[in-house]
Design a protein around this motif. Structure first.
Motif, PDB file in Angstrom:
ATOM      1  N   GLN A 108     -30.326 -41.290  13.532  1.00 18.06           N
ATOM      2  CA  GLN A 108     -29.888 -40.683  14.928  1.00 18.06           C
ATOM      3  C   GLN A 108     -30.138 -41.795  15.935  1.00 18.06           C
ATOM      4  OE1 GLN A 108     -28.604 -37.435  14.787  1.00 18.06           O
ATOM      5  NE2 GLN A 108     -28.138 -37.810  16.888  1.00 18.06           N
ATOM      6  N   ARG A 109     -31.114 -42.553  16.001  1.00 15.06           N
ATOM      7  CA  ARG A 109     -31.420 -43.486  16.971  1.00 15.06           C
ATOM      8  C   ARG A 109     -30.490 -44.406  17.007  1.00 15.06           C
ATOM      9  NH1 ARG A 109     -36.793 -47.150  15.543  1.00 15.06           N
ATOM     10  NH2 ARG A 109     -35.304 -48.095  14.244  1.00 15.06           N
ATOM     11  N   PHE A 110     -29.759 -44.832  15.940  1.00 14.97           N
ATOM     12  CA  PHE A 110     -28.770 -46.022  15.980  1.00 14.97           C
ATOM     13  C   PHE A 110     -27.510 -45.563  16.661  1.00 14.97           C
ATOM     14  CE2 PHE A 110     -25.559 -48.858  14.536  1.00 14.97           C
ATOM     15  CZ  PHE A 110     -26.386 -50.068  14.454  1.00 14.97           C
ATOM     16  N   ILE A 111     -27.162 -44.475  16.394  1.00 13.65           N
ATOM     17  CA  ILE A 111     -25.838 -43.897  16.860  1.00 13.65           C
ATOM     18  C   ILE A 111     -26.115 -43.437  18.401  1.00 13.65           C
ATOM     19  CG2 ILE A 111     -24.743 -43.182  14.626  1.00 13.65           C
ATOM     20  CD1 ILE A 111     -25.347 -40.277  15.505  1.00 13.65           C
ATOM     21  N   THR A 112     -27.186 -42.901  18.696  1.00 13.26           N
ATOM     22  CA  THR A 112     -27.480 -42.668  20.198  1.00 13.26           C
ATOM     23  C   THR A 112     -27.270 -43.629  21.085  1.00 13.26           C
ATOM     24  OG1 THR A 112     -28.849 -40.669  19.470  1.00 13.26           O
ATOM     25  CG2 THR A 112     -29.107 -41.385  21.611  1.00 13.26           C
ATOM     26  N   ALA A 113     -27.766 -44.917  20.133  1.00 15.14           N
ATOM     27  CA  ALA A 113     -27.890 -46.068  21.376  1.00 15.14           C
ATOM     28  C   ALA A 113     -26.336 -46.636  21.081  1.00 15.14           C
ATOM     29  CB  ALA A 113     -28.902 -46.962  20.902  1.00 15.14           C
ATOM     30  N   LEU A 114     -25.756 -46.692  20.013  1.00 15.70           N
ATOM     31  CA  LEU A 114     -24.796 -47.541  19.862  1.00 15.70           C
ATOM     32  C   LEU A 114     -23.694 -46.251  19.121  1.00 15.70           C
ATOM     33  CD1 LEU A 114     -26.135 -50.693  18.017  1.00 15.70           C
ATOM     34  CD2 LEU A 114     -25.585 -50.066  20.539  1.00 15.70           C
ATOM     35  N   PRO A 115     -23.096 -45.369  19.962  1.00 12.13           N
ATOM     36  CA  PRO A 115     -22.261 -44.439  19.432  1.00 12.13           C
ATOM     37  C   PRO A 115     -20.971 -44.961  18.652  1.00 12.13           C
ATOM     38  CG  PRO A 115     -22.059 -44.583  21.948  1.00 12.13           C
ATOM     39  CD  PRO A 115     -22.954 -45.689  21.411  1.00 12.13           C
TER      40      PRO A 115
ATOM     41  N   ALA B  98     -19.474 -50.287  20.848  1.00 13.76           N
ATOM     42  CA  ALA B  98     -20.878 -50.440  21.363  1.00 13.76           C
ATOM     43  C   ALA B  98     -21.763 -51.369  20.415  1.00 13.76           C
ATOM     44  CB  ALA B  98     -21.557 -49.095  21.455  1.00 13.76           C
ATOM     45  N   LEU B  99     -21.469 -51.357  19.229  1.00 12.80           N
ATOM     46  CA  LEU B  99     -22.000 -52.213  18.074  1.00 12.80           C
ATOM     47  C   LEU B  99     -21.499 -53.668  18.334  1.00 12.80           C
ATOM     48  CD1 LEU B  99     -23.746 -52.680  15.449  1.00 12.80           C
ATOM     49  CD2 LEU B  99     -21.671 -51.823  14.329  1.00 12.80           C
ATOM     50  N   ALA B 100     -20.210 -53.830  18.219  1.00 13.64           N
ATOM     51  CA  ALA B 100     -19.897 -55.209  18.792  1.00 13.64           C
ATOM     52  C   ALA B 100     -20.525 -55.930  19.863  1.00 13.64           C
ATOM     53  CB  ALA B 100     -18.261 -55.197  18.853  1.00 13.64           C
ATOM     54  N   GLN B 101     -20.779 -55.155  20.949  1.00 14.85           N
ATOM     55  CA  GLN B 101     -21.012 -55.499  21.984  1.00 14.85           C
ATOM     56  C   GLN B 101     -22.696 -55.833  22.383  1.00 14.85           C
ATOM     57  OE1 GLN B 101     -19.160 -53.381  25.202  1.00 14.85           O
ATOM     58  NE2 GLN B 101     -17.109 -53.888  24.403  1.00 14.85           N
ATOM     59  N   CYS B 102     -23.355 -55.123  21.539  1.00 18.11           N
ATOM     60  CA  CYS B 102     -25.004 -55.045  21.485  1.00 18.11           C
ATOM     61  C   CYS B 102     -25.409 -56.324  21.580  1.00 18.11           C
ATOM     62  CB  CYS B 102     -25.279 -53.902  20.557  1.00 18.11           C
ATOM     63  SG  CYS B 102     -27.141 -53.764  20.507  1.00 18.11           S
ATOM     64  N   PRO B 103     -26.464 -56.488  22.543  1.00 24.08           N
ATOM     65  CA  PRO B 103     -27.175 -57.877  22.476  1.00 24.08           C
ATOM     66  C   PRO B 103     -28.093 -57.792  20.963  1.00 24.08           C
ATOM     67  CG  PRO B 103     -27.487 -56.761  24.582  1.00 24.08           C
ATOM     68  CD  PRO B 103     -26.813 -55.974  23.679  1.00 24.08           C
ATOM     69  N   GLN B 104     -28.129 -59.005  20.287  1.00 24.85           N
ATOM     70  CA  GLN B 104     -28.847 -59.191  19.130  1.00 24.85           C
ATOM     71  C   GLN B 104     -30.108 -58.644  19.173  1.00 24.85           C
ATOM     72  OE1 GLN B 104     -29.709 -62.483  16.094  1.00 24.85           O
ATOM     73  NE2 GLN B 104     -27.759 -61.951  15.777  1.00 24.85           N
ATOM     74  N   GLU B 105     -31.024 -58.925  20.067  1.00 25.72           N
ATOM     75  CA  GLU B 105     -32.255 -58.355  19.925  1.00 25.72           C
ATOM     76  C   GLU B 105     -32.458 -56.793  20.048  1.00 25.72           C
ATOM     77  OE1 GLU B 105     -35.409 -60.433  22.387  1.00 25.72           O
ATOM     78  OE2 GLU B 105     -35.117 -62.394  21.262  1.00 25.72           O
ATOM     79  N   GLN B 106     -31.627 -56.352  20.795  1.00 32.14           N
ATOM     80  CA  GLN B 106     -31.548 -54.739  20.872  1.00 32.14           C
ATOM     81  C   GLN B 106     -31.359 -54.079  19.546  1.00 32.14           C
ATOM     82  OE1 GLN B 106     -28.952 -52.898  23.694  1.00 32.14           O
ATOM     83  NE2 GLN B 106     -29.301 -50.993  23.027  1.00 32.14           N
ATOM     84  N   LEU B 107     -30.155 -55.121  18.942  1.00 32.06           N
ATOM     85  CA  LEU B 107     -29.735 -54.482  17.673  1.00 32.06           C
ATOM     86  C   LEU B 107     -30.800 -54.625  16.543  1.00 32.06           C
ATOM     87  CD1 LEU B 107     -27.102 -53.680  16.279  1.00 32.06           C
ATOM     88  CD2 LEU B 107     -26.812 -56.184  15.548  1.00 32.06           C
ATOM     89  N   LEU B 108     -31.364 -55.738  16.361  1.00 31.78           N
ATOM     90  CA  LEU B 108     -32.582 -55.868  15.592  1.00 31.78           C
ATOM     91  C   LEU B 108     -33.734 -54.731  15.918  1.00 31.78           C
ATOM     92  CD1 LEU B 108     -32.800 -59.731  15.155  1.00 31.78           C
ATOM     93  CD2 LEU B 108     -31.744 -58.280  13.799  1.00 31.78           C
ATOM     94  N   LYS B 109     -33.870 -54.378  16.947  1.00 31.90           N
ATOM     95  CA  LYS B 109     -34.957 -53.353  17.395  1.00 31.90           C
ATOM     96  C   LYS B 109     -34.474 -52.138  16.959  1.00 31.90           C
ATOM     97  CE  LYS B 109     -38.933 -52.096  19.115  1.00 31.90           C
ATOM     98  NZ  LYS B 109     -40.184 -52.372  18.468  1.00 31.90           N
ATOM     99  N   LEU B 110     -33.258 -51.790  16.972  1.00 36.94           N
ATOM    100  CA  LEU B 110     -32.769 -50.486  16.716  1.00 36.94           C
ATOM    101  C   LEU B 110     -33.057 -50.358  14.978  1.00 36.94           C
ATOM    102  CD1 LEU B 110     -29.641 -50.103  18.896  1.00 36.94           C
ATOM    103  CD2 LEU B 110     -31.583 -48.662  18.813  1.00 36.94           C
ATOM    104  N   TRP B 111     -32.729 -51.497  14.290  1.00 40.49           N
ATOM    105  CA  TRP B 111     -32.723 -51.567  13.030  1.00 40.49           C
ATOM    106  C   TRP B 111     -34.247 -51.488  12.315  1.00 40.49           C
ATOM    107  CZ3 TRP B 111     -28.309 -50.427  10.361  1.00 40.49           C
ATOM    108  CH2 TRP B 111     -28.556 -50.505   8.891  1.00 40.49           C
TER     109      TRP B 111
END
Length: 351
Positions: free
Chosen positions: A51-58, A62-75
């Motif tokens: 839920q957290r992941f798809i809310t931020a990256l629906p 959005a996944l392709a453009q996400c900054p890596q630090e934000q991506l790792l934090k979401l994971w």
């Protein structure tokens, strides 16, 4: 024999399937994200992460453009961070090569970074109703028990035999439901370690292992190599406002994530204080913390830890140290679960 499991399994699934946030959506992106998350984590644990992941990256864009630090934090908390890095690379492939639409074709899905036969089969069958199998650990367990297949399931040749057998019985009208039914059966009924709830199984009468009382012998899997043990001493260095963190190298284990400073081996209090002084910091007190361990696939970390209060982190000579307050740590820095035993102390740094 396997043909006979299709109808009772689908009927059972229709009545008993769990309600999951990614299920019955016909959304290839949801299927993809959930299947990658579920590879090493149980369903109930995955729900809030999903839920957290798809809310931020629906979506894929959005996944392709996400900054890596934000991506790792979401994971954060799911581990195996290379999986989400591969997902982002695959998302960029989808955007650049497939107009932002996740492919329907099984072979095309296999060409995307980090997508193997299981994930490709899950996306193709669940989201696009293609008649291809999706064989994960649950399915391997179910089928090897039903057929009393004593091949080593860690071997690709055994997996291929099972994929081919399932391909021949895949229902054209409900391939996604059939794959999910097999997964569901393995998750809630045909569970591991000989603990199967055979009395609840809709295909028990067709199961060779059940009929011959050999359920506890399947699946067969070669013993894993013994994990290498590494001893570490971890430092929770705080000045009342912030905690010292360090970014790990961009390659290797836990690449690019943030960690508490640590050194190889287990050291005593005096050497721990000496380590802090060499960083240019003035220790005010030291507290021994509970030991912890974390198991990776091939390494086991055995950790001792000290919580050390210093006068000011800003005096540090080590320019690689980062000083993160509670709010920053919660929102910005991805700290792997390997340090989970000590993460709560970061959140209570003010004293």
């Amino acid at each position: 024999m396997l043909k006979k499991i299709v109808i009772p399994l689908l009927q059972w699934y229709n009545i008993n399937k769990r309600i999951l946030p990614w299920r019955d959506r016909n959304n290839a992106y949801y299927t993809w994200v959930s299947e990658i998350m579920l590879q090493q984590t149980r369903v109930e644990a995955v729900k809030p992460y999903f839920q957290r992941f798809i809310t931020a990256l629906p979506d894929v864009q959005a996944l392709a453009q996400c900054p890596q630090e934000q991506l790792l934090k979401l994971w954060e908390g799911l581990g195996y961070y290379n999986r989400v890095r591969n997902m982002q690379e695959a998302a960029r492939q989808v955007v650049s090569e497939h107009q932002g639409i996740i492919p329907e074709d099984y072979q095309t899905l296999l060409s995307l970074k980090g997508i193997g036969s299981y994930t490709a089969g899950a996306i193709a069958s669940i989201a696009y109703h293609k008649s291809v199998p999706a064989v994960d650990g649950n399915v391997l367990r179910v089928i090897t028990r039903i057929t009393e297949n004593n091949g080593d399931i860690s071997r690709q040749s055994v997996r291929r035999v099972i994929e081919e057998a399932l391909s021949e019985i895949m229902p054209e009208d409900k391939p996604g439901d059939f794959n999910q039914a097999l997964m569901e059966l393995g998750a809630v009924v045909c569970i591991p370690n000989g603990m199967a709830k055979c009395e609840e199984c809709p295909v028990a009468s067709l199961c060779q292992a059940y009929c011959h009382d050999t359920v506890d012998r399947f699946p067969v899997k070669a013993a894993k190599k013994e994990r290498r043990q590494e001893d570490k001493t971890v430092f929770i260095i705080q000045d009342g406002e912030a905690t010292a963190l360090r970014k790990r190298p961009s390659k290797g284990l836990l690449a690019g994530l943030y960690e508490l400073p640590n050194v190889p081996g287990h050291i005593d209090r005096e050497r721990a204080l000496e380590y802090v002084r060499k960083l240019g910091l003035d220790p005010l007190y030291i507290e021994e913390m509970p030991s912890s361990r974390h198991i990776f696939s091939h390494i086991e970390w055995r950790m001792e830890a000290y919580r050390i209060r210093v006068s000011s982190l800003e005096k540090a000579k080590d320019k690689d140290l980062i000083f993160a307050d509670k709010e920053q740590t919660g929102k910005r820095y991805a700290i792997p679960s390997a340090f989970g035993a000590y993460a709560r102390y970061i959140k209570e740094e003010k004293r």
